[in-house]
Design an enzyme around this catalytic site. Structure first.
Site, PDB file in Angstrom:
ATOM      1  N   ASN A  13       0.205  -4.308 -46.685  1.00 59.29           N
ATOM      2  CA  ASN A  13      -0.210  -3.161 -45.867  1.00 59.29           C
ATOM      3  C   ASN A  13       0.692  -1.944 -46.092  1.00 59.29           C
ATOM      4  O   ASN A  13       0.218  -0.839 -46.354  1.00 59.29           O
ATOM      5  CB  ASN A  13      -0.115  -3.527 -44.378  1.00 59.29           C
ATOM      6  CG  ASN A  13      -1.116  -4.599 -43.987  1.00 59.29           C
ATOM      7  OD1 ASN A  13      -2.296  -4.477 -44.281  1.00 59.29           O
ATOM      8  ND2 ASN A  13      -0.649  -5.647 -43.335  1.00 59.29           N
ATOM      9  N   VAL A  14       2.008  -2.158 -45.988  1.00 61.16           N
ATOM     10  CA  VAL A  14       2.951  -1.032 -46.044  1.00 61.16           C
ATOM     11  C   VAL A  14       3.074  -0.483 -47.460  1.00 61.16           C
ATOM     12  O   VAL A  14       3.010   0.729 -47.694  1.00 61.16           O
ATOM     13  CB  VAL A  14       4.340  -1.461 -45.495  1.00 61.16           C
ATOM     14  CG1 VAL A  14       5.353  -0.343 -45.660  1.00 61.16           C
ATOM     15  CG2 VAL A  14       4.234  -1.863 -44.029  1.00 61.16           C
ATOM     16  N   LYS A 114      13.183  -5.397 -42.091  1.00 57.96           N
ATOM     17  CA  LYS A 114      14.370  -5.399 -41.225  1.00 57.96           C
ATOM     18  C   LYS A 114      15.437  -6.366 -41.715  1.00 57.96           C
ATOM     19  O   LYS A 114      16.612  -6.235 -41.376  1.00 57.96           O
ATOM     20  CB  LYS A 114      13.976  -5.844 -39.796  1.00 57.96           C
ATOM     21  CG  LYS A 114      13.043  -4.913 -39.096  1.00 57.96           C
ATOM     22  CD  LYS A 114      12.135  -5.641 -38.108  1.00 57.96           C
ATOM     23  CE  LYS A 114      10.879  -6.155 -38.749  1.00 57.96           C
ATOM     24  NZ  LYS A 114       9.781  -5.246 -38.853  1.00 57.96           N
ATOM     25  N   GLU A 198       3.069  -8.551 -37.124  1.00 58.24           N
ATOM     26  CA  GLU A 198       3.637  -9.222 -38.296  1.00 58.24           C
ATOM     27  C   GLU A 198       2.624 -10.234 -38.837  1.00 58.24           C
ATOM     28  O   GLU A 198       1.791 -10.762 -38.083  1.00 58.24           O
ATOM     29  CB  GLU A 198       4.928  -9.954 -37.915  1.00 58.24           C
ATOM     30  CG  GLU A 198       6.116  -9.037 -37.714  1.00 58.24           C
ATOM     31  CD  GLU A 198       6.623  -8.401 -39.024  1.00 58.24           C
ATOM     32  OE1 GLU A 198       6.437  -9.000 -40.083  1.00 58.24           O
ATOM     33  OE2 GLU A 198       7.175  -7.301 -38.956  1.00 58.24           O
ATOM     34  N   LYS A 213      15.391  -6.071 -35.193  1.00 59.60           N
ATOM     35  CA  LYS A 213      15.624  -4.623 -35.078  1.00 59.60           C
ATOM     36  C   LYS A 213      16.910  -4.355 -34.290  1.00 59.60           C
ATOM     37  O   LYS A 213      17.682  -3.445 -34.630  1.00 59.60           O
ATOM     38  CB  LYS A 213      14.429  -3.959 -34.384  1.00 59.60           C
ATOM     39  CG  LYS A 213      13.201  -3.898 -35.281  1.00 59.60           C
ATOM     40  CD  LYS A 213      11.977  -3.480 -34.512  1.00 59.60           C
ATOM     41  CE  LYS A 213      10.794  -3.318 -35.454  1.00 59.60           C
ATOM     42  NZ  LYS A 213       9.509  -3.270 -34.743  1.00 59.60           N
ATOM     43  N   GLY A 310       1.890   3.232 -36.530  1.00 58.71           N
ATOM     44  CA  GLY A 310       0.864   2.753 -37.448  1.00 58.71           C
ATOM     45  C   GLY A 310       1.412   2.730 -38.856  1.00 58.71           C
ATOM     46  O   GLY A 310       2.567   3.103 -39.097  1.00 58.71           O
TER      47      GLY A 310
END
Ligand SMILES: NC(=O)c1ccc[n+]([C@@H]2O[C@H](COP(=O)([O-])OP(=O)(O)OC[C@H]3O[C@@H](n4cnc5c(N)ncnc54)[C@H](OP(=O)(O)O)[C@@H]3O)[C@@H](O)[C@H]2O)c1
Length: 356
Positions: A13-14, A114, A198, A213, A310
């Site tokens: 996705n990212v 992360k 996730e 995080k 998003g």
């Protein structure tokens, strides 16, 4: 215009949204003197390409091979490894190994994962410093809203002694939805459909994402040495819905709050459900909103609020990291370049004169 060579490790996705954003912002990048060329894409089971040729996936060795084919870019500080593999909460791997391999091969590394900052922030930052490269991870917390960059670039000399915040979108969205009677499973499905949850939703629901995080923030901002496993942790479940609805009826909000504080040499960190009074900043955050309140010595409390998150915001974090690298490289080259005034051109230096 300088051409940066990009190697994507992870292309879900990212990674895909970042690739599209590079295209959408091509004109802006060009104005900044930046062009990009993707020279390789590595994923666990789908595509692995090296300069357009398909290659088989052999873990970090494939990453190392890719880096080795970009020698000139690595030498000139134009090679960037884009790490967006899935979060592994056990050890932060293989992302941490990928980051280490990138820096060792002369690449800058940008990541939305992360894991590396949560498990190995100090080791990787030191490796980056020794290599003269950058290790940036703005997307690891609150997507593209600046947290790490804000402190590093705009709060020089300020000491951060602690923070509290809401840092996990999926759980805040579900808690908000359950206050008004929506089913836990339906709210979770909505977060999964947007690609925000996730890949393994238990990472969000059990508080692991927030703990990772919290560890990344504590390590980078409070100079802590903690991993997510040292963060006291609580999550949410369908049964939490009743507590959330009851709190709402009594004009309070049930929130999953991340906190860390430094006391002398010790940093304590936790992620826990807290009932907050309605006028608390964190209580005002609905659905996909996040916020962090930093406690500082010189400027008091600094709040950073994200109204909506998003994939574009996460991809933007990678873009801002890339631009930070490019700007620093341009500045460094400008500083090294000798001034070209008429005087320096005409008058040979003493060492020049000696040689003649
Ligand atoms: N989604 C968000 O909104 C968001 C926000 C902030 C941060 N993040 C972080 O960004 C990262 C990526 O998220 P995402 O949503 O893009 O995940 P995703 O869609 O599940 O994609 C993960 C990618 O990583 C690859 N991958 C996994 N393990 C690998 C390995 N050992 N070696 C090489 N490639 C591997 C996968 O390859 P295959 O498909 O071939 O298995 C896939 O291409 C995660 O660390 C996440 O925590 C995500």
């Amino acid at each position: 215009v300088t051409t940066y060579e990009l190697i994507f490790v992870g292309f879900g996705n990212v990674g895909r949204r970042f690739a599209a954003l590079l295209d959408e912002k091509r004109a802006v990048l060009k104005r900044e003197g930046i062009a990009v060329r993707v020279v390789g894409v590595v994923t666990r089971s789908h595509e692995c390409t090296n300069r357009g040729r398909r290659v088989s996936f052999r873990g970090v060795d494939t990453v190392i091979d890719l880096i080795a084919t970009s020698k000139a870019a690595a030498r000139e500080g134009r090679l960037v490894l884009v790490e967006t593999t899935t979060l592994d909460i056990a050890r932060g791997e293989p992302a941490t190994t990928h980051v280490r391999a990138g820096l060792a091969g002369g690449a800058h590394v940008i990541t939305a994962n992360k894991g590396p900052a949560a498990f190995a922030y100090h080791a990787l930052s030191n490796a980056a410093r020794r290599a003269g490269r950058r290790f940036l991870f703005e997307g690891a917390v609150m997507d593209g809203v600046p947290v790490f960059n804000l402190v590093r670039e705009t709060l020089p000399a300020v000491e951060v002694s602690g923070f509290r915040g809401i840092v996990n979108t999926t759980t805040n969205y579900i808690l908000t939805a359950m206050e008004t009677g929506k089913a836990f499973a339906d709210a979770l499905a909505e977060m999964q459909a947007t690609g925000i949850a996730e890949a393994d939703a238990s990472l969000d629901l059990d508080g692991w994402d927030a703990a990772a995080k919290t560890a990344a923030l504590a390590n980078a901002l409070l100079d802590a040495r903690v991993t997510p496993h040292q963060v006291e942790r609580e999550g949410i479940a369908p049964a939490t819905g009743r507590r959330a609805a009851e709190a709402r009826r009594s004009n309070r909000r049930l929130k999953l709050v991340a906190r860390a504080v430094r006391a002398g040499d010790r940093v304590t960190a936790r992620v826990a459900l807290e009932e907050l009074p309605h006028d608390d900043l964190l209580a005002s955050l609905d659905g996909p909103q996040n916020a962090i309140v930093l406690y500082t010595d010189l400027v008091g409390e600094v709040a950073i609020v994200q109204r909506g998150s998003g994939l574009t915001q996460t991809a933007y974090a990678l873009l801002s990291d890339l631009m930070a690298i490019a700007r620093a490289r341009t500045d460094a080259r400008a500083t090294r370049r000798p001034p070209t005034t008429a005087r320096t051109r005409r008058t040979p230096s003493p060492s020049h004169r000696r040689k003649r």
